[in-house]
Design a protein around this motif. Structure first.
Motif: not given
Length: 401
Positions: A197-205
């Motif tokens: 939640l402290s990072r932008p959404p990232d599908a691969q992550r």
């Protein structure tokens, strides 16, 4: 004592203990040190369960938190290392008798134990700092509170949670029964809530997290370990140049099934209602006997929340947490509770409305079908852990095309 540890700062505080960031004095290696005060038999039982499970997992899986050592505090300034495979008999006796057992009159007479006890210069500092440090919010909680969306639905405050009774506030005075200290690997990324939640959404992550969690639970179930409290708070993140490595932690509610037959952990059943309400399976909510398949349900809630970045605000807090749910008017209901009340309930996967923009792309048909299976009200319809990792990889690959 071959290794001495120093405490740097408090990084977490829960119902049962306090976690510090620390270092090995000789090597400088950073570690997490968890202090578990042995003040009540019911708490001691949870500590021994956690210790036993972590010893069983050892350091054999990259996605399960590693235990370096366990120390028994026998006095205000003395610690001794517990030998591998051994449990402190005095604490076992406390659990069996239902009352905290102190040292025998006249002092200890066990020569084998006294030979292993040594003075540790840093222990007084461990004890003093542990008893005087004040509770404060985790660093990640501050981050999340600043980013909380005013549209994020909240859990109603008058709802009771089905959790084991929490112990009373730790006393500042030295405890007669003292404490266990668990020295574990340190995860600088915090828990899964904070990290994602402290990072932008990232599908691969997100896909990597889902694959790693399925691998971890498959490993635990292969050892006969049912976690019984899988949730983002109990998943820690180690940050590496190749990406996040998630690690399942907190085995206080876990159960080891040494007698499970034919390698099938699902044949061992439990009856204690425990866990965290948003991740509990319907059979647990209903007070029925349940098996390791309850872990698969909890994992399904986590997967859904991670893949769609679904969040809620827990009662009594302002902190966003990852978790899927069912909406009942303006209030939220845990999926397990909703399915217990209505086994024919059809879940809307993916969700049709926004929760915490910006959002990652919604999961494809194959992943949605997998989530539906994992969140089935019938435990036998959920995929077993030993097949889950392959199914997850196949679904993600299918939807990528």
């Amino acid at each position: 004592m071959e290794e001495l540890y120093t405490l740097e700062r408090e990084v977490g505080r829960g119902s049962y203990g306090v976690v510090f960031e620390g270092h090995m004095a000789k090597t400088g290696q950073r570690v997490a040190i968890k202090r578990l005060p042995c003040s009540k038999p019911e708490c001691i039982e949870l500590y021994l369960q956690e210790l036993w499970a972590m010893r069983a997992t050892a350091r054999n899986h990259v996605n399960v938190i590693a235990l370096h050592s366990c120390l028994l505090q026998t006095g205000p300034r003395s610690l001794r290392t517990l030998r591998p495979g051994k449990l402190p008999l005095r604490l076992v006796e406390s659990v069996l008798k239902g009352t905290v057992v102190g040292p025998p009159q006249g002092g200890e007479r066990n020569n084998s134990q006294s030979n292993t006890q040594r003075r540790v210069n840093s222990v007084s500092r461990l004890q003093d700092r542990t008893n005087t440090v004040q509770a404060r919010a985790k660093p990640q909680e501050k981050t999340k509170s600043n980013s909380s969306d005013s549209t994020t639905p909240q859990r109603p405050q008058n709802r009771a949670r089905k959790r084991p009774a929490e112990r009373e506030e730790e006393q500042a005075a030295p405890l007669r029964c003292l404490a266990l200290w668990l020295v574990m690997e340190y995860c600088e990324g915090g828990d899964l809530n904070h990290y994602l939640l402290s990072r932008p959404p990232d599908a691969q992550r997100n896909h990597s997290v889902v694959r790693q969690l399925s691998s971890a639970v498959a490993f635990l179930h292969s050892l006969g370990i049912t976690h019984r409290d899988l949730k983002p708070d109990n998943v820690l993140v180690s940050v590496t140049p190749k990406g996040p490595v998630v690690k399942v932690a907190d085995f206080g509610l876990s159960k080891m099934s040494e007698g499970w037959m034919d390698g099938d952990v699902t044949r061992q059943h439990f009856s204690s209602i425990c866990g965290s309400d948003f991740y509990m399976a319907p059979e647990v909510w209903g007070g029925l006997t349940y098996s390791a398949q309850a872990d698969i349900f909890s994992l399904g809630v986590m997967f859904w929340a991670v893949l769609e970045r679904i969040t809620f605000v827990e009662e009594g807090t302002t902190q966003e947490q990852l978790g899927a749910y069912v909406c009942k008017g303006r209030w939220l209901m845990p999926i397990g509770e909703a399915l217990w009340e209505n086994t024919d309930l059809q879940l809307c996967i993916p969700m049709k409305f926004k929760r915490a923009p910006p959002l990652p792309p919604p999961p494809g048909p194959a992943v949605c079908a997998l989530l539906s299976d994992m969140l089935s009200s019938n435990p036998d319809s959920r995929p077993p852990a030993d097949q889950l990792e392959a199914i997850v990889r196949s679904a993600l690959k299918e939807d990528s095309h």
